[in-house]
Design an enzyme around this catalytic site. Structure first.
Site, PDB file in Angstrom:
ATOM      1  N   SER A  61      13.996   0.841   8.615  1.00  0.00           N
ATOM      2  CA  SER A  61      13.306   1.999   9.187  1.00  0.00           C
ATOM      3  C   SER A  61      14.373   2.956   9.714  1.00  0.00           C
ATOM      4  O   SER A  61      15.579   2.704   9.588  1.00  0.00           O
ATOM      5  CB  SER A  61      12.360   1.585  10.340  1.00  0.00           C
ATOM      6  OG  SER A  61      13.124   1.182  11.461  1.00  0.00           O
ATOM      7  N   GLY A  62      13.890   4.056  10.271  1.00  0.00           N
ATOM      8  CA  GLY A  62      14.803   4.958  10.978  1.00  0.00           C
ATOM      9  C   GLY A  62      15.795   5.679  10.095  1.00  0.00           C
ATOM     10  O   GLY A  62      15.575   5.916   8.902  1.00  0.00           O
ATOM     11  N   TYR A  64      25.311  -0.426  26.408  1.00  0.00           N
ATOM     12  CA  TYR A  64      25.141   0.242  25.096  1.00  0.00           C
ATOM     13  C   TYR A  64      26.229   1.294  24.909  1.00  0.00           C
ATOM     14  O   TYR A  64      26.866   1.366  23.848  1.00  0.00           O
ATOM     15  CB  TYR A  64      23.752   0.875  25.037  1.00  0.00           C
ATOM     16  CG  TYR A  64      23.457   1.637  23.753  1.00  0.00           C
ATOM     17  CD1 TYR A  64      23.151   0.957  22.574  1.00  0.00           C
ATOM     18  CD2 TYR A  64      23.454   3.027  23.732  1.00  0.00           C
ATOM     19  CE1 TYR A  64      22.864   1.655  21.401  1.00  0.00           C
ATOM     20  CE2 TYR A  64      23.172   3.729  22.565  1.00  0.00           C
ATOM     21  CZ  TYR A  64      22.876   3.034  21.399  1.00  0.00           C
ATOM     22  OH  TYR A  64      22.594   3.728  20.244  1.00  0.00           O
TER      23      TYR A  64
HETATM   24  N1  LIG Z   1      17.552   6.915  17.045  1.00  0.00           N
HETATM   25  C1  LIG Z   1      18.492   7.468  17.820  1.00  0.00           C
HETATM   26  O1  LIG Z   1      18.232   8.412  18.576  1.00  0.00           O
HETATM   27  C2  LIG Z   1      19.917   6.950  17.778  1.00  0.00           C
HETATM   28  C3  LIG Z   1      20.881   7.665  18.468  1.00  0.00           C
HETATM   29  C4  LIG Z   1      22.203   7.232  18.449  1.00  0.00           C
HETATM   30  C5  LIG Z   1      22.533   6.097  17.740  1.00  0.00           C
HETATM   31  N2  LIG Z   1      21.576   5.407  17.087  1.00  0.00           N
HETATM   32  C6  LIG Z   1      21.999   4.209  16.355  1.00  0.00           C
HETATM   33  O2  LIG Z   1      21.572   4.308  15.003  1.00  0.00           O
HETATM   34  C7  LIG Z   1      21.312   3.001  14.476  1.00  0.00           C
HETATM   35  C8  LIG Z   1      19.909   2.952  13.906  1.00  0.00           C
HETATM   36  O3  LIG Z   1      19.036   3.458  14.884  1.00  0.00           O
HETATM   37  P1  LIG Z   1      17.490   3.749  14.586  1.00  0.00           P
HETATM   38  O4  LIG Z   1      16.971   4.499  15.754  1.00  0.00           O
HETATM   39  O5  LIG Z   1      17.321   4.282  13.225  1.00  0.00           O
HETATM   40  O6  LIG Z   1      16.947   2.258  14.657  1.00  0.00           O
HETATM   41  P2  LIG Z   1      15.519   1.661  14.469  1.00  0.00           P
HETATM   42  O7  LIG Z   1      14.622   2.547  13.687  1.00  0.00           O
HETATM   43  O8  LIG Z   1      15.075   1.186  15.812  1.00  0.00           O
HETATM   44  O9  LIG Z   1      15.959   0.382  13.627  1.00  0.00           O
HETATM   45  C9  LIG Z   1      16.370   0.465  12.291  1.00  0.00           C
HETATM   46  C10 LIG Z   1      16.246  -0.885  11.653  1.00  0.00           C
HETATM   47  O10 LIG Z   1      17.326  -1.750  12.057  1.00  0.00           O
HETATM   48  C11 LIG Z   1      16.864  -3.073  11.954  1.00  0.00           C
HETATM   49  N3  LIG Z   1      17.661  -3.905  12.850  1.00  0.00           N
HETATM   50  C12 LIG Z   1      17.698  -3.882  14.192  1.00  0.00           C
HETATM   51  N4  LIG Z   1      18.532  -4.827  14.651  1.00  0.00           N
HETATM   52  C13 LIG Z   1      19.040  -5.438  13.558  1.00  0.00           C
HETATM   53  C14 LIG Z   1      19.937  -6.526  13.373  1.00  0.00           C
HETATM   54  N5  LIG Z   1      20.473  -7.172  14.415  1.00  0.00           N
HETATM   55  N6  LIG Z   1      20.244  -6.894  12.131  1.00  0.00           N
HETATM   56  C15 LIG Z   1      19.707  -6.276  11.060  1.00  0.00           C
HETATM   57  N7  LIG Z   1      18.831  -5.279  11.171  1.00  0.00           N
HETATM   58  C16 LIG Z   1      18.496  -4.867  12.414  1.00  0.00           C
HETATM   59  C17 LIG Z   1      15.410  -3.021  12.378  1.00  0.00           C
HETATM   60  O11 LIG Z   1      14.649  -3.942  11.633  1.00  0.00           O
HETATM   61  P3  LIG Z   1      14.376  -5.426  12.229  1.00  0.00           P
HETATM   62  O12 LIG Z   1      13.869  -5.225  13.635  1.00  0.00           O
HETATM   63  O13 LIG Z   1      13.371  -6.019  11.301  1.00  0.00           O
HETATM   64  O14 LIG Z   1      15.674  -6.127  12.184  1.00  0.00           O
HETATM   65  C18 LIG Z   1      14.969  -1.608  12.051  1.00  0.00           C
HETATM   66  O15 LIG Z   1      14.075  -1.521  10.994  1.00  0.00           O
HETATM   67  C19 LIG Z   1      21.592   2.038  15.634  1.00  0.00           C
HETATM   68  O16 LIG Z   1      22.925   1.559  15.557  1.00  0.00           O
HETATM   69  C20 LIG Z   1      21.443   2.918  16.875  1.00  0.00           C
HETATM   70  O17 LIG Z   1      22.169   2.421  17.978  1.00  0.00           O
HETATM   71  C21 LIG Z   1      20.275   5.795  17.081  1.00  0.00           C
END
Ligand SMILES: NC(=O)c1ccc[n+]([C@@H]2O[C@H](COP(=O)([O-])OP(=O)(O)OC[C@H]3O[C@@H](n4cnc5c(N)ncnc54)[C@H](OP(=O)(O)O)[C@@H]3O)[C@@H](O)[C@H]2O)c1
Length: 244
Positions: free
Chosen positions: A16-17, A151
């Site tokens: 996702s995401g 974090y």
């Molecule tokens: N969204 C923001 O605003 C933002 C901002 C700055 C940085 N980020 C970074 O961007 C990255 C993705 O963020 P997002 O917001 O797109 O995340 P998200 O939508 O919450 O998660 C993306 C996917 O990652 C999988 N995931 C989570 N933990 C995992 C693990 N330990 N091993 C394998 N898969 C895992 C989840 O599936 P499962 O739960 O099924 O594993 C989920 O479908 C992260 O590193 C986050 O810290 C996000």
């Protein structure tokens, strides 16, 4: 012809995401993509959404045996990797100093720091010389957002890795970069109250939350030859939040 025609990419945490949006764009640009996630049902749905040229491998990016299984699958199916995007990351956002727990610290550092390290290190035998490694940082790595110190520090560690690994991998001409999002509209925001979202938006010079596709297009830049002279950087995609 797509910008990633014939390339093999691995993207962790892509069910996702922003990483799912990136996997979709990479495939549209001609790549074959391996994606991971911990939940099988969500992984199957993501594979279906991408539609083709994709393999889903269930696994936790913080679990070394799962990483071995991921790379065994990649080796058996395609034999090598051109692009590695270590995106899986987790965090606690309401843990001010005084309330940080050992379990919370271990969970965040296990996935974001230890997991990112071994996701990259275990890929090296399959990664082609001249390949591209992208890791997911965050504006949090350069900010002091309250209640988020663990974090924030984990993302600063990822940025540090990129500096050293640029040097460690220079003879193999493998580029290593960090893509650091600001506030992006992903699952992280499901259920978040409108007033809390408004607080986030008030910090963004562009006056809005970013969309996953706006990360995907920058990941494509870092993955492709368009960024052939770019390595060791942290590229912020944050509407200006951490830049002013
Ligand atoms: N969204 C923001 O605003 C933002 C901002 C700055 C940085 N980020 C970074 O961007 C990255 C993705 O963020 P997002 O917001 O797109 O995340 P998200 O939508 O919450 O998660 C993306 C996917 O990652 C999988 N995931 C989570 N933990 C995992 C693990 N330990 N091993 C394998 N898969 C895992 C989840 O599936 P499962 O739960 O099924 O594993 C989920 O479908 C992260 O590193 C986050 O810290 C996000």
């Amino acid at each position: 012809m797509g910008k990633l025609e014939g390339k093999i990419a691995v993207i962790t945490g892509a069910t996702s995401g922003l990483a799912l949006a990136t996997a979709q764009l990479f495939v549209a640009e001609g790549a074959y993509v391996f994606i991971t996630g911990r939940r099988q049902k969500e992984l199957d749905a993501a594979v279906k959404a991408i539609g083709g040229n994709v393999t889903g491998v269930q696994g936790d990016a913080g679990n070394l045996a799962d990483l071995d299984r991921l790379y065994d699958t990649v080796k058996a199916e395609k034999g090598h990797i051109d692009i590695l995007y270590a995106s899986a990351g987790v965090g606690e956002f309401d843990a001010p100093l005084g309330s940080i727990t050992e379990a919370g610290f271990d969970k965040t550092f296990n996935v974001n720091v230890r997991g990112t390290l071994f996701t990259v290190q275990k890929a090296l035998p399959l990664l082609r010389d001249g390949g591209s490694i992208i890791m997911t940082g965050s504006i949090a790595g350069v900010k002091g957002f309250p209640g988020m110190s663990v974090y924030n520090a984990s993302k600063a560690a990822v940025r540090s890795f990129a500096r050293t690994w640029t040097m460690d991998l220079k003879t193999r001409k493998i580029r290593v970069n960090v893509l650091s999002p600001g506030t992006i509209d992903t699952g992280a925001f499901v259920g978040v109250a409108e007033e809390v979202k408004d607080q986030f938006v008030s910090l963004i010079p562009m006056g809005r939350i970013g969309q996953p596709r706006e990360i995907a297009t920058v990941a494509l830049f870092l993955a492709s030859d368009d960024s052939s002279f770019v390595t060791g950087i942290e590229l912020f995609v944050d509407g200006g939040t951490a830049q002013i």
